[in-house]
Design a protein around this motif. Structure first.
Motif, PDB file in Angstrom:
ATOM      1  N   LEU A  63       0.829  -1.216   0.000  1.00  0.00           N
ATOM      2  CA  LEU A  63       0.000   0.000   0.000  1.00  0.00           C
ATOM      3  C   LEU A  63       0.859   1.261   0.000  1.00  0.00           C
ATOM      4  O   LEU A  63       0.556   2.230  -0.713  1.00  0.00           O
ATOM      5  CB  LEU A  63      -0.954  -0.007   1.196  1.00  0.00           C
ATOM      6  CG  LEU A  63      -2.048  -1.069   1.164  1.00  0.00           C
ATOM      7  CD1 LEU A  63      -2.840  -1.060   2.471  1.00  0.00           C
ATOM      8  CD2 LEU A  63      -2.957  -0.885  -0.034  1.00  0.00           C
ATOM      9  N   ALA A  64       1.953   1.253   0.780  1.00  0.00           N
ATOM     10  CA  ALA A  64       2.855   2.409   0.807  1.00  0.00           C
ATOM     11  C   ALA A  64       3.506   2.610  -0.561  1.00  0.00           C
ATOM     12  O   ALA A  64       3.618   3.740  -1.045  1.00  0.00           O
ATOM     13  CB  ALA A  64       3.921   2.228   1.883  1.00  0.00           C
ATOM     14  N   HIS A  65       3.924   1.533  -1.198  1.00  0.00           N
ATOM     15  CA  HIS A  65       4.542   1.622  -2.526  1.00  0.00           C
ATOM     16  C   HIS A  65       3.546   2.172  -3.541  1.00  0.00           C
ATOM     17  O   HIS A  65       3.891   3.035  -4.364  1.00  0.00           O
ATOM     18  CB  HIS A  65       5.050   0.245  -2.949  1.00  0.00           C
ATOM     19  CG  HIS A  65       5.966   0.256  -4.126  1.00  0.00           C
ATOM     20  ND1 HIS A  65       5.525   0.485  -5.397  1.00  0.00           N
ATOM     21  CD2 HIS A  65       7.304   0.058  -4.207  1.00  0.00           C
ATOM     22  CE1 HIS A  65       6.552   0.418  -6.231  1.00  0.00           C
ATOM     23  NE2 HIS A  65       7.652   0.171  -5.529  1.00  0.00           N
ATOM     24  N   CYS A  66       2.303   1.700  -3.486  1.00  0.00           N
ATOM     25  CA  CYS A  66       1.264   2.214  -4.388  1.00  0.00           C
ATOM     26  C   CYS A  66       1.026   3.705  -4.171  1.00  0.00           C
ATOM     27  O   CYS A  66       0.878   4.463  -5.145  1.00  0.00           O
ATOM     28  CB  CYS A  66      -0.042   1.441  -4.189  1.00  0.00           C
ATOM     29  SG  CYS A  66       0.010  -0.246  -4.786  1.00  0.00           S
ATOM     30  N   LEU A  67       0.992   4.141  -2.925  1.00  0.00           N
ATOM     31  CA  LEU A  67       0.796   5.557  -2.620  1.00  0.00           C
ATOM     32  C   LEU A  67       1.938   6.403  -3.173  1.00  0.00           C
ATOM     33  O   LEU A  67       1.710   7.447  -3.792  1.00  0.00           O
ATOM     34  CB  LEU A  67       0.662   5.767  -1.114  1.00  0.00           C
ATOM     35  CG  LEU A  67       0.516   7.209  -0.652  1.00  0.00           C
ATOM     36  CD1 LEU A  67      -0.762   7.833  -1.201  1.00  0.00           C
ATOM     37  CD2 LEU A  67       0.552   7.289   0.865  1.00  0.00           C
ATOM     38  N   ILE A  68       3.155   5.945  -2.990  1.00  0.00           N
ATOM     39  CA  ILE A  68       4.323   6.678  -3.511  1.00  0.00           C
ATOM     40  C   ILE A  68       4.266   6.746  -5.027  1.00  0.00           C
ATOM     41  O   ILE A  68       4.517   7.802  -5.626  1.00  0.00           O
ATOM     42  CB  ILE A  68       5.620   6.032  -3.006  1.00  0.00           C
ATOM     43  CG1 ILE A  68       5.765   6.277  -1.513  1.00  0.00           C
ATOM     44  CG2 ILE A  68       6.842   6.566  -3.771  1.00  0.00           C
ATOM     45  CD1 ILE A  68       6.773   5.387  -0.838  1.00  0.00           C
ATOM     46  N   ASN A  69       3.934   5.627  -5.683  1.00  0.00           N
ATOM     47  CA  ASN A  69       3.828   5.638  -7.145  1.00  0.00           C
ATOM     48  C   ASN A  69       2.739   6.599  -7.609  1.00  0.00           C
ATOM     49  O   ASN A  69       2.915   7.328  -8.590  1.00  0.00           O
ATOM     50  CB  ASN A  69       3.549   4.235  -7.678  1.00  0.00           C
ATOM     51  CG  ASN A  69       4.759   3.336  -7.624  1.00  0.00           C
ATOM     52  OD1 ASN A  69       5.878   3.782  -7.383  1.00  0.00           O
ATOM     53  ND2 ASN A  69       4.541   2.060  -7.845  1.00  0.00           N
ATOM     54  N   PHE A  70       1.618   6.620  -6.911  1.00  0.00           N
ATOM     55  CA  PHE A  70       0.507   7.508  -7.266  1.00  0.00           C
ATOM     56  C   PHE A  70       0.941   8.974  -7.169  1.00  0.00           C
ATOM     57  O   PHE A  70       0.704   9.767  -8.086  1.00  0.00           O
ATOM     58  CB  PHE A  70      -0.689   7.230  -6.356  1.00  0.00           C
ATOM     59  CG  PHE A  70      -1.858   8.120  -6.597  1.00  0.00           C
ATOM     60  CD1 PHE A  70      -2.649   7.966  -7.719  1.00  0.00           C
ATOM     61  CD2 PHE A  70      -2.185   9.118  -5.686  1.00  0.00           C
ATOM     62  CE1 PHE A  70      -3.733   8.792  -7.946  1.00  0.00           C
ATOM     63  CE2 PHE A  70      -3.272   9.944  -5.898  1.00  0.00           C
ATOM     64  CZ  PHE A  70      -4.053   9.782  -7.036  1.00  0.00           C
ATOM     65  N   ILE A  71       1.599   9.319  -6.076  1.00  0.00           N
ATOM     66  CA  ILE A  71       2.086  10.697  -5.892  1.00  0.00           C
ATOM     67  C   ILE A  71       3.083  11.060  -6.984  1.00  0.00           C
ATOM     68  O   ILE A  71       3.026  12.146  -7.558  1.00  0.00           O
ATOM     69  CB  ILE A  71       2.693  10.872  -4.487  1.00  0.00           C
ATOM     70  CG1 ILE A  71       1.595  10.782  -3.434  1.00  0.00           C
ATOM     71  CG2 ILE A  71       3.466  12.183  -4.373  1.00  0.00           C
ATOM     72  CD1 ILE A  71       2.099  10.639  -2.006  1.00  0.00           C
ATOM     73  N   LEU A 125       3.342   9.796 -10.007  1.00  0.00           N
ATOM     74  CA  LEU A 125       2.659   9.943 -11.293  1.00  0.00           C
ATOM     75  C   LEU A 125       1.963  11.294 -11.401  1.00  0.00           C
ATOM     76  O   LEU A 125       1.964  11.920 -12.471  1.00  0.00           O
ATOM     77  CB  LEU A 125       1.665   8.801 -11.499  1.00  0.00           C
ATOM     78  CG  LEU A 125       2.280   7.448 -11.824  1.00  0.00           C
ATOM     79  CD1 LEU A 125       1.208   6.365 -11.824  1.00  0.00           C
ATOM     80  CD2 LEU A 125       3.000   7.485 -13.166  1.00  0.00           C
ATOM     81  N   ILE A 126       1.368  11.759 -10.321  1.00  0.00           N
ATOM     82  CA  ILE A 126       0.753  13.088 -10.324  1.00  0.00           C
ATOM     83  C   ILE A 126       1.815  14.150 -10.572  1.00  0.00           C
ATOM     84  O   ILE A 126       1.627  15.059 -11.388  1.00  0.00           O
ATOM     85  CB  ILE A 126       0.006  13.349  -8.998  1.00  0.00           C
ATOM     86  CG1 ILE A 126      -1.239  12.469  -8.926  1.00  0.00           C
ATOM     87  CG2 ILE A 126      -0.363  14.827  -8.858  1.00  0.00           C
ATOM     88  CD1 ILE A 126      -1.943  12.498  -7.586  1.00  0.00           C
ATOM     89  N   ARG A 127       2.951  14.041  -9.893  1.00  0.00           N
ATOM     90  CA  ARG A 127       4.035  15.011 -10.065  1.00  0.00           C
ATOM     91  C   ARG A 127       4.573  15.003 -11.495  1.00  0.00           C
ATOM     92  O   ARG A 127       4.806  16.060 -12.076  1.00  0.00           O
ATOM     93  CB  ARG A 127       5.162  14.723  -9.081  1.00  0.00           C
ATOM     94  CG  ARG A 127       4.769  15.007  -7.650  1.00  0.00           C
ATOM     95  CD  ARG A 127       5.884  14.754  -6.671  1.00  0.00           C
ATOM     96  NE  ARG A 127       6.996  15.637  -6.966  1.00  0.00           N
ATOM     97  CZ  ARG A 127       8.274  15.286  -6.910  1.00  0.00           C
ATOM     98  NH1 ARG A 127       8.616  14.071  -6.563  1.00  0.00           N
ATOM     99  NH2 ARG A 127       9.215  16.160  -7.171  1.00  0.00           N
ATOM    100  N   ILE A 128       4.741  13.829 -12.064  1.00  0.00           N
ATOM    101  CA  ILE A 128       5.229  13.725 -13.443  1.00  0.00           C
ATOM    102  C   ILE A 128       4.223  14.357 -14.400  1.00  0.00           C
ATOM    103  O   ILE A 128       4.603  15.078 -15.318  1.00  0.00           O
ATOM    104  CB  ILE A 128       5.498  12.247 -13.808  1.00  0.00           C
ATOM    105  CG1 ILE A 128       6.722  11.738 -13.063  1.00  0.00           C
ATOM    106  CG2 ILE A 128       5.693  12.091 -15.326  1.00  0.00           C
ATOM    107  CD1 ILE A 128       6.911  10.239 -13.133  1.00  0.00           C
ATOM    108  N   GLY A 129       2.933  14.101 -14.169  1.00  0.00           N
ATOM    109  CA  GLY A 129       1.914  14.700 -14.999  1.00  0.00           C
ATOM    110  C   GLY A 129       1.916  16.206 -14.928  1.00  0.00           C
ATOM    111  O   GLY A 129       1.764  16.891 -15.956  1.00  0.00           O
TER     112      GLY A 129
END
Length: 73
Positions: free
Chosen positions: A54-62, A64-68
């Motif tokens: 869950l922590a890894h998914c949250l970091i990836n989500f954040i 991806l938002i930053r990259i976008g």
């Protein structure tokens, strides 16, 4: 994997699989190694992969938002 090879080896391998293509990504790789220790610590404390996943998914989500946002500029 952690029970088989240990906390330190697993944490470093986590960083190694996140190696970038060139020197520009060294900070990212260092962050991944540190995060490997953090996520490994979560697994050690809880005895479960769920919190680390869950922590890894949250970091990836954040990220991806930053990259976008960077691409939109």
């Amino acid at each position: 994997m952690q029970p088989a090879v240990g906390y330190v080896v697993t944490s470093v391998l986590f960083g190694v699989v996140h190696l970038g293509r060139d020197r520009r990504y060294l900070l990212w790789t260092a962050f991944a190694i540190v995060l490997g220790f953090v996520l490994g610590g979560i697994v050690r404390q809880t005895g479960s992969l769920l919190g680390a996943i869950l922590a890894h998914c949250l970091i990836n989500f954040i990220n991806l938002i930053r990259i976008g946002r960077l691409r939109a500029q």
